[in-house]
Design a protein around this motif. Structure first.
Motif, PDB file in Angstrom:
ATOM      1  N   LYS A  26       0.887  -1.147  -0.095  1.00  0.00           N
ATOM      2  CA  LYS A  26       0.211  -0.180   0.013  1.00  0.00           C
ATOM      3  C   LYS A  26       0.815   1.188   0.012  1.00  0.00           C
ATOM      4  O   LYS A  26       0.704   2.371  -0.635  1.00  0.00           O
TER       5      LYS A  26
ATOM      6  N   VAL B 222      -3.906  -5.387  -6.877  1.00  0.00           N
ATOM      7  CA  VAL B 222      -4.403  -4.018  -6.611  1.00  0.00           C
ATOM      8  C   VAL B 222      -4.728  -3.141  -7.991  1.00  0.00           C
ATOM      9  O   VAL B 222      -5.614  -2.584  -8.164  1.00  0.00           O
TER      10      VAL B 222
ATOM     11  N   GLY C 197      -8.177  -3.557  -7.771  1.00  0.00           N
ATOM     12  CA  GLY C 197      -8.376  -2.696  -6.594  1.00  0.00           C
ATOM     13  C   GLY C 197      -8.782  -1.195  -7.017  1.00  0.00           C
ATOM     14  O   GLY C 197      -8.916  -0.723  -8.179  1.00  0.00           O
ATOM     15  N   ASP C 198      -8.718  -0.488  -5.831  1.00  0.00           N
ATOM     16  CA  ASP C 198      -8.816   1.212  -6.017  1.00  0.00           C
ATOM     17  C   ASP C 198      -7.714   1.702  -5.529  1.00  0.00           C
ATOM     18  O   ASP C 198      -7.724   2.502  -4.537  1.00  0.00           O
ATOM     19  N   GLU C 199      -6.317   1.467  -5.918  1.00  0.00           N
ATOM     20  CA  GLU C 199      -5.211   1.683  -5.542  1.00  0.00           C
ATOM     21  C   GLU C 199      -5.073   1.893  -3.962  1.00  0.00           C
ATOM     22  O   GLU C 199      -5.274   0.657  -3.367  1.00  0.00           O
TER      23      GLU C 199
ATOM     24  N   SER D 163      -7.908   0.307  -1.611  1.00  0.00           N
ATOM     25  CA  SER D 163      -8.318  -1.196  -1.713  1.00  0.00           C
ATOM     26  C   SER D 163      -8.370  -2.129  -0.476  1.00  0.00           C
ATOM     27  O   SER D 163      -7.716  -1.591   0.262  1.00  0.00           O
TER      28      SER D 163
ATOM     29  N   ILE E  27      -8.370  -7.733  -1.495  1.00  0.00           N
ATOM     30  CA  ILE E  27      -7.654  -7.547  -2.860  1.00  0.00           C
ATOM     31  C   ILE E  27      -6.082  -7.784  -2.463  1.00  0.00           C
ATOM     32  O   ILE E  27      -5.459  -8.517  -3.655  1.00  0.00           O
TER      33      ILE E  27
END
Length: 559
Positions: A65, A98, A102-104, A107, A111
């Motif tokens: 992340k 991701v 995902g949503d960056e 996420s 994910i």
């Protein structure tokens, strides 16, 4: 091979189960579909809803992340102590997950878990493929079913870390090695050599030297048994080592780029080092391997007698030296022993398929009881702990627990009565699947006491009017809190947490009860008015201790 007496009067049910298994095993397509379905039933419940489990899982996910948030390599990327210990292969897979689904940085944790899920399914399919190098299709099918229902793999399939990927790589390498070892000529087997070196390279990228250690020990034992190393020419070592370098070196370079200067919270709780004496993994064999361990344990005496058989010799070369090594290693974590389990599943599956396991005395009776005892203990234990933490029953899980207990007792009855070893094994698989659906689908997602970090972050955001407040925490330093609250969270002393609130702005502090008096004293000294917004109670799975944490905001912050 049909077991004697399987179709006799009174055992029509066992014969029917065995007939289904035979039908599945006759077709590779049906076998693969069956394995895939069983794997999905074992791995999917709770996959999206279980909170991040401290500490390893959120560490891996948080590293990925942070890299996503840094939007590039080098100086702005994350730099963590744990990144130096483990290669970044698992992080790259999470990054790809991701990017695809995902949503960056927003996420959710599931994910990040997708690579582990795919790898765990691959472990099941590759175990079947590996077993086919030695045994007939029904035994290979059982090997896959046994490894799928192993509690360790079932857990790793739901954790965003490297161990499921590592295991898939090891089984790929070992399956190819088995085929090359069994060849009659020493000419290179380029197809299997490619699979072997690829598995080894992926294993190195996933978890460093563990894969070469497992494979190297296996090769050493087999060569010593054969009193020759000439067969290693089948591995195409020159071309294989070059391919290994091509796989590993770019990954290491990218991994070093991954390690930049970073915004990683520096006060995260350190990973616990659990030391235990040699023999720990043997004692914990049944809890970690599950009811399938009955068939493995009861097969061992016959395996020793027939150690010259290729299937048992290969399994012993795989398991024995590695098991001894991890038993002698001072630190003990459950997943350390996982690389040995596919070989044990092969042993148990061979014994099940050939039908020579019997309950003949008090020792075998004692071991066989685990078929029925294991689902009872897990069901009761999970229910009791859930009630203790939530003050209610896990109603959604209870029907699955009941079926698991019934199937486990039925399995023991078939096995103890010598009706059908294969039928008893099939029922034990059904028992385990039902138990996992109840446990991961009905207990863990509803166990709010375990999701301390998620609840804290949610309460902190509700405590103030702004959308993204700044956070500080004292006394609770788990990686999962950084995953939920963001990597800008300050993990601090009680006094520093009070000073943090005094700086003004949109700020929230989490204070664990054992740090409360020091925090209060510092707030009084600096004239800080405090508002207790909420209090969160739960269980910190990172250190296995109950916690009670208050949520504070500075006076004047709108509710």
């Amino acid at each position: 091979m049909t077991e004697a007496g399987e179709t006799a009067t009174g055992v029509n049910g066992a014969a029917g189960v065995v007939g289904i298994l035979d039908s599945l095993a006759e077709s590779r397509v049906r076998s693969l579909v069956a394995i895939l379905i069983v794997a999905l039933v074992a791995f999917l419940p709770g996959f999206k809803t279980i909170a991040p489990l401290d500490r390893d899982e959120p560490r891996y996910a948080l590293e990925t992340k942070l890299f996503i948030e840094a939007d590039g390599f080098g100086a702005e990327g994350p730099r963590t102590f744990w990144s130096y210990l483990d290669p970044a292969g698992a992080n790259w897979l999470q990054f790809a997950s991701v990017a695809a689904f995902g949503d960056e940085a927003a996420s959710p944790i599931w994910i990040y878990r997708l690579p582990s899920l795919v790898a765990a399914i691959a472990v099941a399919l590759l175990t079947w493929w590996m077993a086919l190098a030695f045994v007939r299709p029904r035994a290979a099918l059982f090997a896959a079913l046994l490894i799928v229902t192993t509690p360790l793999l079932v857990a790793e399939a739901r954790l965003a870390k490297a161990d499921a990927v590592l295991l898939a790589a090891i089984v790929l390498a070992q399956g190819a090695l088995a085929r090359m070892w069994r060849r009659k000529t020493n000419e290179p087997d380029y197809l299997n050599a490619f699979l072997f070196w690829t598995g080894l390279g992926v294993g190195v990228l996933a978890k460093g030297l563990v894969a070469p250690l497992v494979v190297g020990l296996t090769i050493g034992v087999l060569s010593a048994w054969d009193k020759s190393y000439r067969w290693l020419a089948r591995l195409a070592p020159a071309a294989g080592l070059l391919w290994l370098v091509v796989l590993v070196v770019p990954g290491c370079v990218l991994g070093s780029l991954w390690l930049g200067e970073g915004g990683f919270p520096q006060s995260l709780a350190a990973q616990e080092t659990y030391k235990a004496p040699p023999g720990t993994y043997a004692v914990l064999f049944y809890p970690l391997f599950g009811p399938a361990g009955v068939f493995v344990a009861l097969a061992i005496p016959r395996v020793v007698e027939r150690i010259g058989r290729p299937v048992f010799l290969f399994a012993a070369a795989w398991v024995v030296p590695f098991w001894l090594l991890v038993e002698l290693w001072p630190a003990k974590l459950p997943y350390y022993i996982l690389p040995a389990y596919p070989a044990l599943a092969l042993v148990g599956a061979t014994a099940i398929d050939e039908g020579w396991l019997r309950v003949t005395g008090w020792i075998s009776t004692y071991f066989s009881l685990n078929l029925a005892v294991w689902p009872v203990l897990v069901s009761i234990g999970a229910t009791v702990l859930f009630v203790a933490g939530e003050n209610r029953l896990p109603w959604a899980a209870l029907p699955f627990f009941a079926f698991a207990i019934a199937a486990g007792g039925w399995s023991l009855a078939w096995f103890y009565g010598n009706r059908s070893v294969a039928g008893a094994a099939a029922l034990s698989v059904l028992s385990a699947l039902s138990l996992y659906v109840g446990l991961f689908g009905g207990v863990f997602p509803e166990a709010t006491a375990l999701n301390v970090s998620g609840r804290l972050a949610a309460e902190g955001r509700q405590a103030v009017a702004c959308r993204e407040p700044e956070f500080a925490s004292t006394g609770f330093f788990e990686p999962s809190l950084a995953f939920y609250a963001g990597n800008d969270i300050r993990f601090s002393s009680p006094g520093e947490a009070a000073d943090f609130l005094a700086e003004g702005g949109c700020r929230v502090a989490f204070v664990e009860r054992r740090r409360q008096s020091i925090f209060n004293q510092r707030a009084e000294d600096i004239g800080l008015g405090l508002i207790v917004k909420n209090e969160i109670s739960g269980f910190n799975i990172g250190n296995w201790k109950p916690v009670k944490i208050r949520v504070f905001a500075v006076e004047g912050s709108p509710p």
